[in-house]
Design an enzyme around this catalytic site. Structure first.
Site, mmCIF file in Angstrom:
data_model
loop_
_atom_site.group_PDB
_atom_site.id
_atom_site.type_symbol
_atom_site.label_atom_id
_atom_site.label_comp_id
_atom_site.label_asym_id
_atom_site.label_seq_id
_atom_site.Cartn_x
_atom_site.Cartn_y
_atom_site.Cartn_z
ATOM 1 N N LYS A 1 0.876 -1.184 -0.013
ATOM 2 C CA LYS A 1 0.131 0.082 0.069
ATOM 3 C C LYS A 1 0.914 1.177 -0.081
ATOM 4 C CE LYS A 1 -4.284 -2.413 2.232
ATOM 5 N NZ LYS A 1 -5.055 -2.032 3.294
ATOM 6 N N TYR B 1 -12.288 -2.798 -3.695
ATOM 7 C CA TYR B 1 -12.990 -2.671 -2.565
ATOM 8 C C TYR B 1 -14.234 -2.573 -2.508
ATOM 9 C CZ TYR B 1 -8.367 -2.163 -0.026
ATOM 10 O OH TYR B 1 -7.185 -2.312 0.299
ATOM 11 N N PHE C 1 -15.680 3.898 6.871
ATOM 12 C CA PHE C 1 -14.080 4.195 6.392
ATOM 13 C C PHE C 1 -14.017 4.112 5.113
ATOM 14 C CE2 PHE C 1 -13.990 -0.329 7.462
ATOM 15 C CZ PHE C 1 -13.474 -0.929 6.488
ATOM 16 N N THR D 1 -5.829 -6.980 10.820
ATOM 17 C CA THR D 1 -6.046 -5.570 10.159
ATOM 18 C C THR D 1 -5.516 -4.627 10.907
ATOM 19 O OG1 THR D 1 -8.060 -6.437 9.199
ATOM 20 C CG2 THR D 1 -7.879 -4.076 9.135
ATOM 21 N N ASN E 1 -2.258 0.095 6.676
ATOM 22 C CA ASN E 1 -1.726 -1.122 7.307
ATOM 23 C C ASN E 1 -0.917 -1.903 6.234
ATOM 24 O OD1 ASN E 1 -3.703 -1.884 5.487
ATOM 25 N ND2 ASN E 1 -5.180 -2.777 7.034
ATOM 26 N N HIS F 1 -2.118 -5.466 1.349
ATOM 27 C CA HIS F 1 -3.641 -6.255 1.146
ATOM 28 C C HIS F 1 -3.122 -7.700 0.747
ATOM 29 C CE1 HIS F 1 -7.446 -7.321 -0.608
ATOM 30 N NE2 HIS F 1 -6.789 -7.927 -1.557
ATOM 31 N N GLU G 1 -9.368 -10.834 -7.868
ATOM 32 C CA GLU G 1 -8.273 -9.450 -7.948
ATOM 33 C C GLU G 1 -7.217 -9.719 -8.828
ATOM 34 O OE1 GLU G 1 -7.357 -9.631 -3.547
ATOM 35 O OE2 GLU G 1 -9.579 -8.941 -3.223
HETATM 36 P P1 IDP Z 1 -7.958 -6.797 5.727
HETATM 37 O O1 IDP Z 1 -7.009 -5.902 4.704
HETATM 38 O O2 IDP Z 1 -7.077 -7.248 6.920
HETATM 39 O O3 IDP Z 1 -8.731 -7.903 4.811
HETATM 40 P P2 IDP Z 1 -10.739 -5.698 5.783
HETATM 41 O O4 IDP Z 1 -11.361 -5.706 6.636
HETATM 42 O O5 IDP Z 1 -11.046 -6.305 4.329
HETATM 43 O O6 IDP Z 1 -9.182 -5.843 6.237
HETATM 44 O O7 IDP Z 1 -10.724 -3.918 5.188
HETATM 45 C C1 IDP Z 1 -10.143 -3.646 4.001
HETATM 46 C C2 IDP Z 1 -9.171 -2.387 4.235
HETATM 47 O O8 IDP Z 1 -9.883 -1.340 4.908
HETATM 48 C C3 IDP Z 1 -8.087 -2.556 5.478
HETATM 49 O O9 IDP Z 1 -6.957 -3.054 5.169
HETATM 50 C C4 IDP Z 1 -7.853 -1.265 5.844
HETATM 51 O O10 IDP Z 1 -6.982 -0.545 4.889
HETATM 52 C C5 IDP Z 1 -9.223 -0.541 5.583
HETATM 53 N N1 IDP Z 1 -9.907 -0.522 7.053
HETATM 54 C C6 IDP Z 1 -10.532 -1.533 7.497
HETATM 55 N N2 IDP Z 1 -10.962 -1.408 8.593
HETATM 56 C C7 IDP Z 1 -10.858 0.018 9.081
HETATM 57 C C8 IDP Z 1 -10.860 0.745 10.226
HETATM 58 O O11 IDP Z 1 -11.615 0.338 10.985
HETATM 59 N N3 IDP Z 1 -10.478 2.030 9.833
HETATM 60 C C9 IDP Z 1 -10.033 2.692 8.699
HETATM 61 N N4 IDP Z 1 -9.482 1.727 7.769
HETATM 62 C C10 IDP Z 1 -9.970 0.447 7.749
HETATM 63 MG MG MG Z 2 -10.041 -7.928 3.417
#
Ligand code: IDP
Ligand code: MG
Length: 155
Positions: free
Chosen positions: A11, A51, A59, A93, A114, A117, A128
């Site tokens: 990212k 997404y 978010f 996450t 984070n 992905h 994807e």
């Molecule tokens: P993942 O990447 O661990 O699979 P997902 O729940 O699929 O997590 O969420 C996709 C992306 O959305 C996350 O990697 C992160 O960048 C963002 N995200 C998820 N939850 C939050 C949150 O609570 N606050 C801000 N961004 C979030």
């Molecule tokens: Mg995810």
């Protein structure tokens, strides 16, 4: 060999922080094979398609702004059970909660920023990979070192 190919992208925060090499080194050292890679300036359309499952989340606008803010590095990664192996390598996450030893647990402090992905299922990986890579951009080769990475019962 019953190999899987999964989709990852490094990212914007990780690219900007100069952590791409650290992350790629972990993937290679694990024994996984990088079979496709390119730098991508993500368009709003690609971000929304990637997404789509999160479109109703609070978010979502912040997430779209983040992934389109600066280039990312897309990766196709091959190995036995590569999808779940990569998810475990990436960690939970939120970097504040992710286990030490994982990419997010070692390198991050955020739920949104984070670092990386990873596809979460075979269906997501197929969707994807098709969304991000064109025909001919993935080379599904096996590293000759795989005979030392795996034993026959793994395969
Ligand atoms: P993942 O990447 O661990 O699979 P997902 O729940 O699929 O997590 O969420 C996709 C992306 O959305 C996350 O990697 C992160 O960048 C963002 N995200 C998820 N939850 C939050 C949150 O609570 N606050 C801000 N961004 C979030
Ligand atoms: Mg995810």
């Amino acid at each position: 060999m019953p190999m899987e190919t999964t989709f990852l992208f490094i990212k914007p925060d990780a690219v900007q922080r100069g952590l791409a090499g650290n992350i790629i080194a972990r993937i290679e050292a694990k024994g996984l094979t990088i079979v496709g890679t390119k730098m991508v300036q993500v368009s709003p359309e690609l971000a929304k398609a990637h997404y789509a499952e999160h479109a109703e989340r609070s978010f979502f606008p912040t997430l779209l702004a983040f992934v389109t803010s600066s280039p990312v590095i897309a990766l196709a990664v091959r190995g036995v059970n590569a999808i779940s192996v990569c998810r475990n390598l990436i960690g939970a996450t939120n970097g504040q909660k992710a286990a030490p030893g994982t990419i997010r647990g070692d390198l991050g402090m955020s739920a949104g920023n984070n670092l990386i992905h990873g596809s979460d299922s075979p269906e997501a990986a197929a969707k994807e990979l098709a969304l991000w890579f064109k025909a001919g951009e993935i080379q599904p080769y096996d590293r000759t070192i795989n005979n030392w990475v795996y034993d026959p019962s793994d395969l």
